[in-house]
Design a protein around this motif. Structure first.
Motif, short mmCIF file in Angstrom:
data_model
loop_
_atom_site.label_atom_id
_atom_site.label_comp_id
_atom_site.label_asym_id
_atom_site.label_seq_id
_atom_site.Cartn_x
_atom_site.Cartn_y
_atom_site.Cartn_z
N MET A 1 0.39 -1.30 0.04
CA MET A 1 0.17 0.08 -0.05
C MET A 1 0.67 0.95 -0.19
O MET A 1 2.55 1.82 0.76
CB MET A 1 -0.75 -0.26 1.55
N ASP A 2 -0.08 2.34 -0.86
CA ASP A 2 1.08 3.56 -1.12
C ASP A 2 0.60 4.19 0.59
O ASP A 2 -0.49 4.74 0.00
CB ASP A 2 1.04 3.85 -1.77
N ALA A 3 0.92 4.53 1.09
CA ALA A 3 0.07 4.75 2.35
C ALA A 3 0.04 6.63 2.32
O ALA A 3 -0.40 7.50 3.34
CB ALA A 3 0.47 4.56 3.82
N ARG A 4 0.90 6.90 1.63
CA ARG A 4 1.16 8.90 1.91
C ARG A 4 0.06 9.09 1.44
O ARG A 4 -1.04 8.98 0.06
CB ARG A 4 2.03 9.07 0.38
N GLY A 5 -0.58 10.45 2.48
CA GLY A 5 -1.37 11.08 2.14
C GLY A 5 -3.45 10.36 2.55
O GLY A 5 -4.07 11.26 3.11
N GLU A 6 -2.75 9.16 3.16
CA GLU A 6 -3.43 8.05 3.79
C GLU A 6 -3.80 8.19 5.04
O GLU A 6 -3.38 9.54 6.19
CB GLU A 6 -3.64 6.97 3.88
#
Length: 253
Positions: A1-6
């Protein structure tokens, strides 16, 4: 998962493993809600992390408190990461010099370590199942077990039982939430430099560190946080308990 901004919700986020995790995730571009008790330093910790960190004053065993913390997290964006670090230790024998361990002590440990974890999981997962699928998944829940779940020492009966339960719920929870594309993992730390450990004498700390085969020291909260980040980023990690302990196997006492 690309968690940037989450968005991530981290319990026990004001100190120790929780604060290290919140710090790591914030640095990775995640908006983080630090959930901790009203008497904690959570507000100050969140302020120190910057504008993308927020404090939720809550008791993990309270449905109303946790629901409010989850609502705060969802107001910031998609809640995709939950890390349960809140927990306590009560070191008492089943039968000590003054008699059997008070049942209230056992209930308190189980209530916070086990029921608190489940409480956060169920309320967060209820919201997470409705966020859009990002690639292969909607989110991930990372719980904190302990090596005590597998080789608990004398005097750790209540604590070991609570952490063994956290380890035990990992696979069935992962199987259930798979239909919603939500992963469930657990980390079982060994002896780490945490506020729990800070209350022990230097002699005890040195003794515990010497029992770790390699590296022969206490674990660092940042190393726990690094594993959390890897779990978040690796979609094939699911339904497993990872020991993070330098190969220690605890002696009986």
């Amino acid at each position: 998962m690309d968690a940037r901004g989450e968005v991530a919700l981290v319990t026990g986020g004001a100190s120790g493993l929780g604060l290290a995790t919140a710090t790591r995730l914030t640095a990775a571009g995640v908006k983080v809600v630090l959930l901790d008790l009203p008497r904690s330093d959570g507000r100050e910790a969140a302020a120190a992390l910057g504008s993308t960190a927020h404090f939720a004053s809550a008791d993990v065993t309270s449905e109303d408190d946790v629901r409010a913390a989850v609502e705060l997290a969802t107001s910031l964006g998609h809640l995709r990461i939950v890390v349960n670090c809140a927990g306590i230790v009560v070191g008492k024998r089943l039968v000590g010099r003054s008699g059997p361990i008070p049942l209230s002590d056992v209930e308190r440990v189980l209530h916070i370590n086990l029921l608190g974890t489940v409480n956060v999981m169920r309320l967060a997962a209820d919201v997470m199942q409705d966020v859009p699928v990002d690639g292969e998944e909607r989110g991930v829940i990372v719980n904190t077990a302990s090596v005590a779940a597998f080789d608990g020492q004398i005097g750790q009966t209540a604590y070991a039982a609570s952490k063994a339960a956290v380890a035990g719920l990992t696979l069935p929870a992962a199987r259930e939430l798979a239909r919603s594309c939500i992963r469930v993992m657990a980390i079982a730390p060994g002896t780490f430099e945490t506020p729990m450990m800070a209350g022990m004498s230097d002699e005890v700390r040195t003794s515990l560190a010497s029992q770790v085969p390699h590296p022969s020291r206490l674990g660092r909260p940042a190393e726990f946080a690094a594993l959390v980040q890897h779990i978040v980023e690796n979609p094939m990690l699911n339904g497993e308990v990872i020991r993070l302990d330098g190969a220690i196997r605890m002696t009986p006492g």
